[in-house]
Motif scaffolding. Structure first.
Motif, PDB file in Angstrom:
ATOM      1  N   SER A 134     -49.531  57.225 -68.143  1.00 41.44           N
ATOM      2  CA  SER A 134     -49.539  56.351 -69.313  1.00 41.44           C
ATOM      3  C   SER A 134     -49.162  54.942 -68.874  1.00 41.44           C
ATOM      4  O   SER A 134     -48.612  54.738 -67.783  1.00 41.44           O
ATOM      5  N   GLY A 189     -45.189  55.875 -65.008  1.00 43.53           N
ATOM      6  CA  GLY A 189     -45.654  56.678 -66.124  1.00 43.53           C
ATOM      7  C   GLY A 189     -44.587  56.757 -67.194  1.00 43.53           C
ATOM      8  O   GLY A 189     -43.501  56.179 -67.078  1.00 43.53           O
ATOM      9  N   THR A 227     -49.363  63.050 -69.943  1.00 48.05           N
ATOM     10  CA  THR A 227     -49.760  62.708 -68.581  1.00 48.05           C
ATOM     11  C   THR A 227     -48.560  62.895 -67.663  1.00 48.05           C
ATOM     12  O   THR A 227     -47.410  62.765 -68.085  1.00 48.05           O
ATOM     13  N   VAL A 273     -54.356  58.566 -64.967  1.00 49.76           N
ATOM     14  CA  VAL A 273     -53.459  59.610 -64.459  1.00 49.76           C
ATOM     15  C   VAL A 273     -52.015  59.420 -64.917  1.00 49.76           C
ATOM     16  O   VAL A 273     -51.198  60.340 -64.798  1.00 49.76           O
TER      17      VAL A 273
END
Length: 647
Positions: free
Chosen positions: A238, A258, A78, A236
């Protein structure tokens, strides 16, 4: 001979001057060509504001929201959002990042706070909001804004039409307003595309929230309204994010929403979301100068346990832990003099005699280890538990305090300066990696994405009319402050006038730009322009002062800050305009002749002077040789026969 020497010197001097002028012109042309080429920009430090805020120990201790359900994502590739951090922990009391909301986007400077869940900004309808860094959010100007209508999952207003929020904080500040949904953009260093998200539009703020320079809060805590939870829910990013705060005297830093590439020597500790609504860690021991303190591990598990909170400036230990820690520091820093703190309202523990160089503090103060339940530990250097005394040069004070009678251990941002902290929520753990946060991208083997060009032209300032994917960005970090030598700063301006209208006013425009950037008018150069029927795109360059080879870091910081932080305002006579594509370039490489031509000119002038003096000396000597020799009065003269007079 003198005429020959002078002629030779003049011819030689003229040749040197001609060569130097030619080289100087060539150098100037090369520098302009260098800017127009698409070369890699120089790195600049991230800059912090120089506002004189009081260091209030309890200022940013937040009263946090409740716990919410956990979510998990399957491991997959991602994108993430890489975002620079600004300001300075001890000068401002917080770190901020930039977030763009709406279409066209409106920019905001938000405090990153792992202890809050709601992200909120002042609303244009707010009459009880303070004056902050950026203009208030105007929902009416966003084509994509939608209010969050009243539903069973939220608190509704009195008319039961719209969802509202309210947050109270421990330092007696508060924020309340309505909830709205709009497109949020994370800047051009982000691989993550703009996303729709719910945020708070403030209608009232009190206390420090009213008076602070930052616009609002970016909530990174656990909860349905957290920006992290919303992005994870969409799938969208992690379920992870990272923060890296700059070190003492540096400020700035980096944030990643993320996942990031794993770091081999990162120290992890479990973070149990059921234990408390905050990001907690399992702290077991504290060592000072390698010696374990006599503290029962249960001390660090009182009430909420040991909480890591980026919205808190300092660190606070329970009474049973603070006493041994303070005594250990006293013992190890016995050679230093204890002095009074900078604020008489606080009983700060301060020392003088350690010197002003932060890099040498480890010679005067001990190292501190925090050991987790799993045996892993993080090393705290002096910058992680000290702050500079604001009134005594070379003095420092403890940035770790007793948490009153509260049994919670609260670790604020000072503890993790120059430390990458990864909040791996998916695996319920938090990692710590000691690093230089100004070199984070290089150390993680990644590089910032190049910023695209804006295309929208109907704007009133530099930030309100850039499409979400084209939100402004700022130059990334240098490896170290000393390495950055800046040859020029270039930026583009788009005017809603054609060049024919602007041309007579270009000198006045350059003067205005110089005034806004606080530089000399001779440093402002028009590099090129492109004109259409209704618009003109002008590329400007700020060059070093005539006496300098490059722009100093301090001056460059100020110029970039003025350009990027909406502190650039031209007279209305120039019409609407937009600032974008700010680049910095290193000084062009100078040849041996360019580096030494001044010394050569001085040498040849000295040669001329020596030649003239030598020629003058020789002429005087020749003249003396040609003078009539007079004989002494007592010198013997041969007798001469007298000649008879002629009759």
């Amino acid at each position: 001979m003198m005429a020959w020497a002078i002629s030779l010197a003049i011819i030689f001097f003229a040749a040197v001057v001609s060569s130097v002028v030619s080289l100087s012109i060539s150098l100037h042309q090369d520098s302009l060509t260098f800017v127009n080429n698409s070369s890699t920009a120089m790195f600049l430090p991230l800059y912090f504001n120089q506002h004189n805020h009081q260091q209030q120990h309890h200022r940013h201790r937040r009263h946090k929201e409740g716990i919410f359900g956990r979510r998990y994502l399957q491991t997959r590739s991602t994108p993430n959002a890489r975002m620079p951090l600004h300001d300075d922990l001890l000068l401002n009391g917080y770190y901020t990042t930039r977030l763009w909301i709406g279409t066209p986007p409106q920019r905001f400077a938000l405090i990153v706070d792992t202890g809050s869940t709601v992200t909120y900004v002042p609303c244009s309808t707010c009459e009880q909001c303070g004056k902050h860094q950026d203009p208030k959010f105007q929902p009416d100007l966003s084509n994509t804004y939608q209010p969050v209508k009243c539903n069973i999952d939220c608190t509704c207003d009195n008319d039961r039409e719209q969802c509202i929020y309210e947050r109270q904080y421990a330092e007696m500040s508060s924020s309340s307003g309505v909830l709205g949904e709009d497109i949020v953009s994370f800047g051009n260093q982000s691989d993550l595309k703009p996303q729709r998200a719910v945020f708070g539009c403030e209608n009232m703020e009190t206390g420090d929230l009213y008076s602070q320079h930052a616009d609002g809060i970016m909530g990174l805590g656990r909860g349905d309204l957290s920006i992290v939870d919303q992005l994870v829910e969409k799938g969208v990013i992690s379920d992870s994010f990272s923060l890296c705060y700059g070190g003492m005297d540096m400020g700035g830093g980096a944030m990643v929403l993320g996942g990031i590439s794993p770091v081999a020597d990162m120290a992890f500790t479990r973070s149990d979301p059921v234990r408390s609504p905050y990001y907690n860690i399992e702290l077991n021991e504290i060592h000072v100068a390698g010696k374990k303190l006599a503290i029962n591990p249960k001390v660090f598990d009182g009430k909420h346990g040991t909480v890591l909170d980026s919205g808190t400036t300092y660190a606070y230990l329970p009474e049973a832990a603070f006493g041994p820690f303070k005594e250990a520091i006293f013992k190890e820093a016995h050679s230093l003099k204890k002095i009074q703190g900078p604020d008489p309202n606080y009983n700060d523990i301060c020392f003088s005699g350690a010197g002003s160089d932060a890099a040498q503090l480890s010679k005067a103060f001990p190292s501190v280890d925090m050991v987790f339940a799993n045996g892993q530990k993080i090393l705290l250097s002096p910058e992680n538990y000290l702050f500079r005394h604001s009134k005594v040069h070379g003095a420092y004070c403890l940035g770790i305090f007793q948490n009153g009678k509260d049994p919670t251990t609260l670790l604020g941002g000072i503890i993790v300066r120059n430390t990458l902290v990864t909040y791996d929520r998916e695996h319920e753990k938090i990692g710590f990696w000691k690093t230089n946060c100004s070199e984070l991208w290089e150390r993680l083997n990644s590089s910032p994405a190049p910023p695209p060009l804006p295309s929208d032209t109907d704007g009133v300032n530099s930030t309100t009319n850039v499409t979400p994917t084209l939100a402004p960005t700022e130059p990334p970090l240098p490896k170290t402050p000393g390495e950055a030598k800046i040859g020029l700063i270039a930026f583009s301006m788009l005017f809603t006038k054609n060049y024919t209208e602007l041309k007579p006013h270009i000198p006045e425009l350059a003067q205005s730009i110089a005034k806004e950037l606080d530089v000399n008018a001779s440093q402002v150069h028009l590099m090129n322009f492109t004109s259409t029927e209704n618009d003109t795109l002008i590329r400007w360059a700020i060059l070093p002062a005539k006496t300098d080879d490059y722009i100093s870091n301090t001056t460059a910081m100020d110029i970039i800050s003025r350009l990027n932080e909406n502190r650039f305002h031209l007279p209305d006579s120039f019409g609407k305009y937009k600032l974008f594509e700010v680049n910095i370039e290193p000084p062009p490489e100078r040849t041996w002749w360019e580096q030494h031509y001044l010394a050569l000119v001085v040498a040849f002038i000295a040669m001329i002077v020596v030649g003239l003096v030598a020629s003058g000396t020789w002429l005087i000597w020749k003249r003396n040789q040609s003078l009539i020799s007079y004989k002494p009065v007592d010198e013997v003269v041969a007798e001469q026969e007298l000649q008879p007079l002629q009759n």
